[in-house]
Scaffold this active site. Structure first.
Site, PDB file in Angstrom:
ATOM      1  N   HIS A 160       4.966 -14.310 -19.406  1.00 55.84           N
ATOM      2  CA  HIS A 160       4.634 -13.155 -20.255  1.00 55.84           C
ATOM      3  C   HIS A 160       4.899 -11.836 -19.535  1.00 55.84           C
ATOM      4  CE1 HIS A 160       3.223 -12.596 -24.231  1.00 55.84           C
ATOM      5  NE2 HIS A 160       1.944 -12.410 -24.017  1.00 55.84           N
ATOM      6  N   ASN A 204      -1.955  -7.124 -25.460  1.00 53.54           N
ATOM      7  CA  ASN A 204      -2.247  -6.925 -26.887  1.00 53.54           C
ATOM      8  C   ASN A 204      -2.699  -5.510 -27.222  1.00 53.54           C
ATOM      9  OD1 ASN A 204      -4.652  -7.243 -25.591  1.00 53.54           O
ATOM     10  ND2 ASN A 204      -5.556  -8.645 -27.074  1.00 53.54           N
ATOM     11  N   ASP A 221       9.263 -10.904 -23.115  1.00 57.47           N
ATOM     12  CA  ASP A 221       9.557 -12.332 -23.195  1.00 57.47           C
ATOM     13  C   ASP A 221       9.707 -12.741 -24.656  1.00 57.47           C
ATOM     14  OD1 ASP A 221       6.649 -11.683 -23.197  1.00 57.47           O
ATOM     15  OD2 ASP A 221       6.399 -13.811 -23.597  1.00 57.47           O
ATOM     16  N   ASN A 242       2.240 -10.304 -29.166  1.00 57.86           N
ATOM     17  CA  ASN A 242       1.135  -9.336 -29.268  1.00 57.86           C
ATOM     18  C   ASN A 242       1.476  -7.951 -28.734  1.00 57.86           C
ATOM     19  OD1 ASN A 242      -0.618 -11.073 -30.572  1.00 57.86           O
ATOM     20  ND2 ASN A 242      -1.357 -11.942 -28.657  1.00 57.86           N
TER      21      ASN A 242
END
Length: 196
Positions: A25, A77, A102, A123
């Site tokens: 991520h 997020n 990603d 997110n």
């Protein structure tokens, strides 16, 4: 309308802190870290809850652009808040914002450069789009789908596998090249050179 003199904001999406540094991520952070290295400039804390580097990108001459590299420090997020604050602070048109992130739906190491679109369940993109609309560029770094029945959240918050790490440096380097090409030469040129 954008002007050639308008700055660019290159946002690496990721999560702050050493626990997340090598996660799939966090590949957006890895790419902007390399761009900062190429610019020979250290990241500094910014009041917009981000680490930033200000500098120039591209060969001397008309293709040389003013850029701000950013790593939001708000967790993935909530990326939209820091990115919007940086956009307003540096007066960056939305069309000059690039999110490096990603992407589950493309194979590991494959790149896709695009303008606008949905968030595809990501997110960080969801938060950015909610804050400022979808009309920013994306450099999508393929990480592939999780194996077997592994949950997506577990997969993206795991480090790259030892096999993946063998090629990770090469792919991060190529993604950084794609960002530089996008900023200096435009979307079509970057897409024809890097969308595989």
């Amino acid at each position: 309308m954008t002007d050639a003199a308008d700055p660019w904001l290159i946002v690496g999406l990721g999560n702050p802190g050493p626990d997340y540094a090598a996660n799939r991520h966090n590949v957006g952070f890895m790419v902007v870290d390399l761009l900062a290295e190429r610019m020979r400039a250290p990241f500094k804390a910014h009041k917009a809850r981000a680490q930033v580097v200000e500098g120039r990108m591209g060969a001397p001459g008309p293709a040389n652009r003013r850029v701000v590299l950013a790593k939001p420090q708000s967790y993935m997020n909530l990326s939209g808040g820091p990115v919007t604050a940086l956009r307003d602070f540096y007066k960056v048109p939305t069309a000059h914002i690039v999110a490096v992130h990603d992407e589950l739906d493309i194979d590991y190491g494959t790149l896709r450069v695009k303008l606008g679109g949905g968030d595809n369940g990501h997110n960080g993109l969801k938060s950015m789009t909610k804050s400022m609309g979808p009309d920013y560029h994306r450099v999508r770094f393929g990480i592939g789908r999780p194996p077997g029945r592994m949950q997506v959240a577990d997969f993206v918050l795991k480090d790259f596998s030892s096999t993946e790490r063998k090629e990770l440096g090469y792919f991060v380097d190529r993604a950084a090249d794609a960002v530089e090409c996008l900023v200096a030469e435009g979307l079509e040129r970057a897409q024809s050179a890097y969308n595989s």
